[in-house]
Design a protein around this motif. Structure first.
Motif, PDB file in Angstrom:
ATOM      1  N   LEU A   1      30.093 -18.360  16.176  1.00 10.72           N
ATOM      2  CA  LEU A   1      31.366 -18.499  15.459  1.00 10.72           C
ATOM      3  C   LEU A   1      31.246 -19.517  14.331  1.00 10.72           C
ATOM      4  N   ASP A   2      30.587 -20.634  14.616  1.00  8.97           N
ATOM      5  CA  ASP A   2      30.382 -21.657  13.585  1.00  8.97           C
ATOM      6  C   ASP A   2      29.626 -21.081  12.392  1.00  8.97           C
ATOM      7  N   ALA A   3      28.544 -20.378  12.699  1.00  6.61           N
ATOM      8  CA  ALA A   3      27.705 -19.824  11.636  1.00  6.61           C
ATOM      9  C   ALA A   3      28.450 -18.759  10.846  1.00  6.61           C
ATOM     10  N   ALA A   4      29.146 -17.886  11.548  1.00  9.51           N
ATOM     11  CA  ALA A   4      29.882 -16.820  10.866  1.00  9.51           C
ATOM     12  C   ALA A   4      30.943 -17.402   9.942  1.00  9.51           C
ATOM     13  N   GLU A   5      31.687 -18.372  10.435  1.00 10.15           N
ATOM     14  CA  GLU A   5      32.740 -18.955   9.603  1.00 10.15           C
ATOM     15  C   GLU A   5      32.168 -19.619   8.363  1.00 10.15           C
TER      16      GLU A   5
END
Length: 213
Positions: free
Chosen positions: A18-22
């Motif tokens: 989620l961190d990377a995608a955001e």
């Protein structure tokens, strides 16, 4: 239960995805960001992606949902701390926005950006974006109801003013993104001041009144 290699303070694979995608999508866009890039940035295995998300769109929607919660908490706290009256807080929204516009990681509104890439209005990503704007409008309306009660203004206009206020906010975000000028927030604040009129003399603090002659 955590393993010897994953402590309670270590973000889970899902959180890292989620961190990377955001981060990647906010900086570069949905279509320009592939699953491989997200997996690589997250430091997880590709298998982890399929374990937690059925598709890239599902991951993007989940990342936006999490951003909505964090962004709204930040914006509400900043707004509430920007002044001691509902009027001051309404105008203080634009001061909060200016600080955001001046930050190095400002790339516009993630929800407007995402909506611009997704044509289907019922796509889960667009649904999340629409929900974010509804939450923002609801908070603005809450402040306008407080403003009407404190100032004696007609509360029947609160809904209309709230919608206009949201347009000023999103307009400022768009101009700041395109122009690179944080002062778009100040221009929006000036327009907002005209929208709600002068502050009643009775509501001003003594320090703001004109000095006696």
């Amino acid at each position: 239960m955590t393993t010897s290699t994953e402590t309670s303070s270590t973000p889970s694979a899902r959180e890292r995805l989620l961190d990377a995608a955001e981060a990647l999508i906010y900086a570069g866009g949905i279509h320009a960001t592939g699953v491989d890039a997200i997996v690589r940035e997250s430091g997880t295995a590709r298998k982890s992606f399929y374990t937690h998300f059925e598709s890239k769109d599902a991951l993007v929607a989940a990342a936006l949902e999490r951003r909505d919660e964090r962004w709204m908490n930040w914006f509400i706290e900043g707004t509430r701390n920007s002044g001691g009256t509902p009027r001051a807080q309404l105008l203080g929204m634009f001061d909060v926005l200016r600080k955001w516009f001046a930050s190095e990681d400002f790339h516009g509104c993630a929800f407007l950006n995402a909506s611009g890439e997704i044509a289907d209005a019922e796509d889960p990503i667009r649904v999340v974006a629409r929900g974010h704007k509804a939450r923002l409008l609801s908070f603005i309306r809450e402040l306008f109801d407080e403003f009407a009660a404190a100032s004696g203004h007609d509360s029947r206009h609160a809904a209309k003013l709230s919608r206009q206020w949201l347009i000023l906010i999103d307009g400022a975000i768009g101009v700041a993104l395109v122009s690179g000028e944080p002062d778009a927030a100040r221009d929006a604040r000036a327009a907002a001041e005209r929208l709600i009129g002068d502050e009643p003399e009775s509501s001003r603090s003594p320090s703001r009144r004109a000095p006696s002659r």
